[in-house]
Design a protein around this motif. Structure first.
Motif, short mmCIF file in Angstrom:
data_model
loop_
_atom_site.label_atom_id
_atom_site.label_comp_id
_atom_site.label_asym_id
_atom_site.label_seq_id
_atom_site.Cartn_x
_atom_site.Cartn_y
_atom_site.Cartn_z
N SER A 1 94.90 32.28 -13.59
CA SER A 1 94.65 33.81 -15.22
C SER A 1 95.81 33.13 -15.49
N ALA A 2 97.07 32.67 -14.84
CA ALA A 2 98.31 31.94 -15.76
C ALA A 2 98.16 31.22 -16.99
N PHE B 1 104.91 27.48 -13.74
CA PHE B 1 103.96 27.82 -13.21
C PHE B 1 102.78 28.08 -12.29
N TRP B 2 103.79 27.42 -10.88
CA TRP B 2 102.74 26.85 -9.77
C TRP B 2 102.88 27.91 -9.19
N HIS B 3 102.08 28.96 -8.15
CA HIS B 3 101.75 29.92 -7.17
C HIS B 3 101.23 29.71 -6.33
N PRO B 4 101.76 29.62 -5.59
CA PRO B 4 100.47 29.57 -4.12
C PRO B 4 98.91 30.14 -4.19
N ASN C 1 97.98 31.12 -20.82
CA ASN C 1 99.42 29.93 -21.36
C ASN C 1 99.68 29.31 -20.69
N ILE C 2 99.13 27.83 -21.70
CA ILE C 2 99.03 26.64 -21.31
C ILE C 2 100.99 26.30 -20.98
N GLY C 3 101.35 26.99 -22.09
CA GLY C 3 102.98 26.20 -22.35
C GLY C 3 103.78 26.17 -20.81
N LEU C 4 102.89 27.35 -20.29
CA LEU C 4 103.75 26.99 -18.95
C LEU C 4 103.36 25.93 -18.10
N VAL C 5 103.52 25.54 -18.24
CA VAL C 5 103.03 23.92 -17.29
C VAL C 5 104.17 23.31 -17.72
#
Length: 786
Positions: free
Chosen positions: A496-497, A486-489, A501-505
């Motif tokens: 926004s991601a 889920f993490w992006h620099p 969709n909190i399930g990405l975490v």
């Protein structure tokens, strides 16, 4: 000792599994012997031939290999495979004889004929077959490879550093620059770098090969560096140099006392347990062995881990790969050259218990899986697998990683002697690892480090971790990252991601990691540092002795019932929907938020040191039910931070927990540990104009009255007054003088001594802290370095 006796008793009872066969090994034996107690063999490799012959006759046999005291110079790594034991019915037990010290050494003896050379240096010819020497041992003690600047046991960085270590001016004085080794901190102090000098360019500067040891490339630190393996730098006792071209060993003895015995390091890995998920090695027990004398591995530390600062070498004095139900107990890892224990890829129920790891060149114990088990892995901080190609299945792709393994009751001290991107215990691409009852101290970076969220479920409990982050920065006694799928620099992309969709975490951090009943101390960062994206944690019943607790841009962290001495809660750049909880904690300074617009799911029911700290929190919309006041600790001086009946902490739901259940429980290991640096004062309870505090050996107080205003030349009674700065104190080394008054720290106005301590703690993790001082009736700026 009790654990060892119990283990030995179990082994005596092994015939219950089937007849136990015993093989004896002794340095005084011969490999033509039969391996009985009266006629032992001389080497482990010969013993392996004997036990494999026994195993071929009965795959379920239990075999006990007993090493008599002495040093075993291994000429190759002892590799244990399923051929050595793949049965759950039998055990392969390799142990030192009770009461004796069996040393497995990666070094080889060297015959020398010393000749007086020059400047107090002696030299000896070396056989042509010897082409590499990485470490030298004289009369059993490790010596110092010729270096600049000279080795200083009291120097903070690398035992001595100098900005001109590889300056063209210095290089000009070297006859053979090629072959020199350069060690340096990372420019931002996030670990270190290592290079070989391969030549000199037309500007007279070193041509370097290396630098792959850190996954966040920023270049060498301009000051914190040193060079070694240069003959011209051999200028003090105990230094040595090996000329591989001319085959001479050079050495400067102490007071002309020539060495009686000489050994040089050859092997990197001493024992390797190597199986696989399909064909695991099972039930191997290593007990009462000492590992020593192996070569350093800093130039092999090449493989980047998932978007962290780390690169690794998948090896160590003991390498365990593809093992099940294997046990390492009561072993000593004595100044090994790289990692002490590396638990690699597929492993289940591997336990490292009751061991002493002392001055390892790299990490103490590492549990590291394979990136081929990770779905959509990314390897550098700025990389990201696009959502259009990302695998959205939860959890690991296969089982090629450590799971349900333990590091328990170990003493890990003074590690990271060479490699500064190291940890007492390191976890990466692993699941359900328990790290419990360990004492970890005097380390250059974290005591315990969790590299990323893959795949959580770890239990970190009852550890005593202190004197940490001694040579690096921006880190913690416990440190974690969570740069998962889920993490992006780019924070906007991540916002926004995860909103969509909190399930990405929890695609990777699938199981909650628990940190409980530990005592942590870091004076150059945070006691507990959950950095970039660390998610799905529960943190409770911990004592933070100095650095406080930090939560940066992650999700689903529950922090409750912790005690933060002389520090506080550091929330950094939270998400709107973080789901974070911070309740029932004792903080002893104001919160230290950075770029916080929203405050998680719940921040309330905490104890603050005073009304001002509480009011500051409530102004941010938190802590409606929190209270302020003296926590009333039972015995602060002795580190008993339970609160007394009537403490306001109890009124907001804080519950006492034991203060004597931290660290290793083995008495012989407790006796070898350094004292825990308990805080001497609780700064928040100092009040009044005559309040005096201690900081880095200096005595600091509030400005009190016209007399002190006149003495300092101040227009008012604002600032922190240094009334005594001993010349030998750390404060003096940082540039402070008796009579100084601190007016600002990083542009924040300092009103009194308590402000000074509080503001400094907020910035203590930085490489440099800018402090405005009033001296001789004028302002000047001091730069305080860690």
């Amino acid at each position: 000792m009790l654990k060892w006796i119990l283990l030995y008793s179990v082994m005596i009872a092994l015939p219950a599994f089937g007849q136990t066969q015993r093989i004896y090994v002794s340095p005084s034996g011969t490999n033509e012997n039969s391996g009985t107690k009266e006629k032992p063999v001389a080497s482990l490799h010969r013993a392996q031939e004997l036990w494999r012959a026994l195993r071929s006759q009965n795959k379920d046999a239990s075999i006990q290999v007993i090493l008599r005291g002495g040093t075993y110079y291994l000429d190759s790594t002892l590799v244990l495979t399923p051929e050595d034991n793949a049965s759950m019915q039998g055990v392969l037990f390799i142990m030192g004889y009770p009461g004796e010290t069996a040393i497995l050494s990666g070094a080889q003896p060297l015959k020398t004929t010393w000749q007086n050379w020059q400047r107090g240096i002696y030299r000896s010819p070396v056989p042509a077959a010897v082409t590499i020497m990485d470490r030298l041992f004289i009369n059993g003690q490790q010596q110092v490879l010729a270096r600049y600047p000279n080795y200083d046991p009291n120097a903070r960085f690398y035992h001595g550093v100098a900005a001109d270590a590889i300056s063209p001016e210095r290089i000009k004085t070297w006859k053979q620059p090629a072959g020199a080794t350069v060690h340096a901190l990372h420019r931002a102090e996030w670990g270190g770098y290592h290079y070989k000098v391969t030549g000199v360019d037309d500007k007279g500067e070193a041509i370097l090969e290396g630098g792959w040891q850190n996954n966040r490339q920023m270049g060498l630190h301009p000051q914190n560096r040193f060079v070694e393996n240069v003959l011209e730098e051999l200028d003090t006792a105990r230094e040595w140099y090996f000329d591989a071209k001319e085959h001479y060993l050079y050495y400067m003895p102490q007071a002309g006392n020539l060495p009686a015995t000489v050994q040089y390091a050859v092997l990197k890995d001493l024992i390797a347990i190597k199986g696989s998920a399909k064909a695991p090695v099972k039930q191997i027990i290593l007990n009462n062995l000492q590992f020593a004398g192996n070569a350093r591995t800093f130039m092999e530390t090449k493989e980047p881990l998932l978007r962290s600062d780390w690169a690794i070498y998948r090896g160590g004095a003991l390498l365990i790969e593809g093992a099940e139900f294997c046990y390492v107990s009561n072993c000593v890892f004595n100044e090994v050259g790289g990692n002490a224990v590396f638990v690699n890829n597929y492993n289940r129920h591997v336990n490292i218990d009751s061991c002493h790891i002392y001055k390892a060149g790299a990490s103490g114990i590492a549990f590291v899986g394979s990136p081929d088990a990770v779905r959509s892995p990314a390897f550098e901080y700025n990389t990201f697998v696009p959502f259009t190609t990302m695998d959205f299945e939860q959890g690991p792709l296969n089982d090629n990683y450590p799971k349900q393994c333990d590091a328990k009751d170990n003493l890990i001290q003074y590690i990271g002697e060479v490699e500064k991107q190291s940890a007492g215990v390191h976890i990466s691409m692993a699941m359900n690892i328990k790290v419990a009852w360990n004492t970890i101290h005097n380390v250059p970076r974290a005591g315990i480090n969790v590299n990323e969220g893959t795949w959580g479920g770890h239990i970190i409990e009852h550890n005593d971790v202190y004197n940490t982050v001694l040579e690096t920065g921006d880190h913690g006694a416990f440190n974690s990252w969570g740069r998962d799928r889920f993490w992006h620099p780019n924070r906007r992309v991540m916002d926004s991601a995860t909103t969509a969709n909190i399930g990405l975490v929890t695609l990777d951090a699938i199981t909650q990691t628990v940190i409980r009943h530990n005592r942590f101390r870091c004076d150059h960062g945070w006691d507990i540092d959950l950095d970039d994206g660390s998610s799905n944690y529960r943190i409770y019943n911990n004592v933070c002795l100095n650095g406080g607790l930090k939560l940066r841009e992650g999700f689903f962290r529950i922090v409750e019932n912790n005690i933060m001495i002389n520090n506080s809660f550091h929330p950094h750049v939270w998400f709107k929907n973080s789901g974070d909880v911070f309740t029932h904690n004792i903080v002893t300074t104001s919160y230290k938020p950075i770029r916080i617009d929203v405050w998680g799911k719940e921040v309330d029911y905490n104890l603050f040191p005073d009304a001002a700290a509480l009011a500051a929190a409530q102004a941010n919309g938190t802590d409606a039910h929190s209270v302020a006041g003296n926590p009333q600790f039972v015995d602060f001086a002795k580190g008993d931070y339970r609160v007394k009946p009537g403490s306001k902490a109890l009124a907001v739901g804080f519950k006492n927990f034991p203060m004597n259940e931290f660290g290793v429980r083995i008495k012989r290991l407790q006796a070898k540990a350094a004292p825990v640096p308990l805080p001497k004062e609780l700064y928040s309870q100092k009040s009044g104009t005559n309040t005096t505090l201690t900081w880095r050996g200096a005595t600091v107080k509030n400005i009190d009255g016209l007399g002190e205003r006149s003495a300092t030349g101040l227009p008012d009674e604002q600032g922190a007054y240094f009334i005594k700065v001993p010349a030998t104190s750390e404060a003096a080394k940082n540039g402070f003088r008796t009579g100084d008054v601190v007016l600002k720290i990083e542009n924040a106005k300092v009103r009194n001594a308590k402000d000074f301590i509080s503001f400094y703690q907020e910035h203590a993790w930085k490489q440099e802290v800018k402090i405005e001082v009033f001296r001789n009736q004028q302002s000047l700026e001091l730069t305080v370095k860690k």
